[in-house]
Design a protein around this motif. Structure first.
Motif, PDB file in Angstrom:
ATOM      1  N   VAL A 246     -13.651  -3.579 -13.976  1.00  0.00           N
ATOM      2  CA  VAL A 246     -13.898  -4.920 -14.374  1.00  0.00           C
ATOM      3  C   VAL A 246     -12.607  -5.459 -14.466  1.00  0.00           C
ATOM      4  N   GLY A 247     -12.043  -6.290 -13.683  1.00  0.00           N
ATOM      5  CA  GLY A 247     -10.672  -6.795 -13.816  1.00  0.00           C
ATOM      6  C   GLY A 247      -9.612  -6.151 -13.135  1.00  0.00           C
ATOM      7  N   GLU A 248      -9.957  -5.109 -12.369  1.00  0.00           N
ATOM      8  CA  GLU A 248      -8.875  -4.375 -11.756  1.00  0.00           C
ATOM      9  C   GLU A 248      -9.144  -4.715 -10.286  1.00  0.00           C
ATOM     10  N   TRP A 249      -7.988  -4.172  -9.626  1.00  0.00           N
ATOM     11  CA  TRP A 249      -8.095  -4.561  -7.860  1.00  0.00           C
ATOM     12  C   TRP A 249      -7.429  -3.407  -7.355  1.00  0.00           C
ATOM     13  N   ARG A 250      -7.567  -3.160  -6.252  1.00  0.00           N
ATOM     14  CA  ARG A 250      -7.114  -2.450  -5.195  1.00  0.00           C
ATOM     15  C   ARG A 250      -6.738  -2.959  -4.010  1.00  0.00           C
ATOM     16  N   TYR A 251      -5.884  -2.063  -2.925  1.00  0.00           N
ATOM     17  CA  TYR A 251      -5.740  -2.573  -1.534  1.00  0.00           C
ATOM     18  C   TYR A 251      -7.098  -1.935  -0.910  1.00  0.00           C
ATOM     19  N   LEU A 252      -7.611  -2.506   0.294  1.00  0.00           N
ATOM     20  CA  LEU A 252      -8.311  -1.807   1.203  1.00  0.00           C
ATOM     21  C   LEU A 252      -7.656  -0.986   1.995  1.00  0.00           C
ATOM     22  N   LEU A 253      -8.377   0.149   2.108  1.00  0.00           N
ATOM     23  CA  LEU A 253      -7.732   1.477   2.776  1.00  0.00           C
ATOM     24  C   LEU A 253      -7.540   1.284   4.250  1.00  0.00           C
ATOM     25  N   GLY A 254      -6.707   1.870   4.996  1.00  0.00           N
ATOM     26  CA  GLY A 254      -6.664   1.581   6.480  1.00  0.00           C
ATOM     27  C   GLY A 254      -7.745   1.680   6.980  1.00  0.00           C
ATOM     28  N   TYR A 255      -8.867   2.986   6.910  1.00  0.00           N
ATOM     29  CA  TYR A 255     -10.012   3.213   7.602  1.00  0.00           C
ATOM     30  C   TYR A 255     -11.140   2.218   6.998  1.00  0.00           C
ATOM     31  N   GLU A 256     -11.147   1.660   5.891  1.00  0.00           N
ATOM     32  CA  GLU A 256     -12.274   1.220   5.641  1.00  0.00           C
ATOM     33  C   GLU A 256     -12.537  -0.155   6.391  1.00  0.00           C
TER      34      GLU A 256
END
Length: 258
Positions: A246-256
């Motif tokens: 909760v509260g954290e984020w990430r980049y969408l991966l290239g293959y997703e």
């Protein structure tokens, strides 16, 4: 005697272009890419002003690369309000999407840049009390694919409801709630996509709807006679929270793909 006037500060991009030398556009790319330091501090704004006495350096590993549009996945906390409008203000994104709140398990390998928080589009927003998967993107194609109400992107929710006396042991009532949730809803003469619903526990429902429209889950629960105490979006299409705190984020991966 009057002291000589101090030279006016100049734009960082101009200073770097003259210093290397290189074209102004290449200088701007280096700066936006996080490769330039002023007095030892990374500066990512090409329009920033610097004085002659300040030291401007280019990282030895610097390389010219295009800043591709990014998509960010965020686990929205309950109670966190979203900004009005489709475009997220840079300042708002900058306060929440920091290096400190970036998911430690992010496997994208992307370096965090301020440019990635510029002109983010808010995709499929939620009410402040709701939590779960949120998507912010600079890619208009991604925004359209996820937000289009006629799309086949499935929204999956976990819905917590207020308890009723005897509900756990009343199989007939529990079946009636599921049947009601799965009935067709009409809006402005159009049939909305049907929901798939199931019990996850005594007071927790799983609901999945393709091309869900805002307020649809709330309407379905109200029609079924159950009161929502909390909602968490677990998945959008093929992208889920998958352990994102909760509260954290990430980049969408290239293959997703959604």
């Amino acid at each position: 005697m009057n002291q000589a006037a101090r030279p006016e500060p100049q734009r960082l991009a101009k200073r770097l272009a003259n210093q290397l030398p290189c074209s102004r556009s290449d200088a701007e790319s280096y700066i936006a890419g996080g490769w330039v330091r002023v007095d030892g501090q990374v500066v990512e704004e090409p329009m920033a002003r610097v004085h002659d006495a300040q030291v401007v350096t280019l990282d030895a590993k610097a390389k010219l690369e295009s800043l591709d549009a990014v998509t960010l996945i965020w686990h929205k906390p309950s109670g966190q309000a979203l900004p009005d409008g489709e475009i997220v203000p840079d300042e708002w994104a900058g306060q929440l999407m920091t290096q400190a709140t970036r998911f430690k398990g992010d496997r994208s390998g992307v370096r965090t840049l301020k440019a990635h928080l510029h002109k983010l589009l808010s995709v499929a927003p939620m009410e402040p009390r709701d939590s779960g998967l949120m998507v912010f993107t600079q890619n208009v194609g991604v925004a359209r694919k996820v937000s289009d109400t006629s799309s086949q992107i499935e929204h999956e929710w976990q819905v917590r409801i207020r308890g009723e006396a005897g509900l756990q042991d009343d199989a007939e009532r529990r079946d009636a709630i599921i049947q009601s949730l799965q009935k067709t809803v009409f809006f402005d003469g159009w049939a909305l996509p049907k929901a798939k619903a199931s019990w996850q526990s005594e007071l927790r429902l799983r609901m999945a709807i393709k091309g869900a429209v805002p307020g649809q889950v709330v309407h379905l629960c109200k029609r079924a006679g159950v009161q929502i105490t909390g909602m968490e979006r677990m998945r959008l299409g093929r992208i889920g929270l998958a352990g994102l705190p909760v509260g954290e984020w990430r980049y969408l991966l290239g293959y997703e793909r959604f």
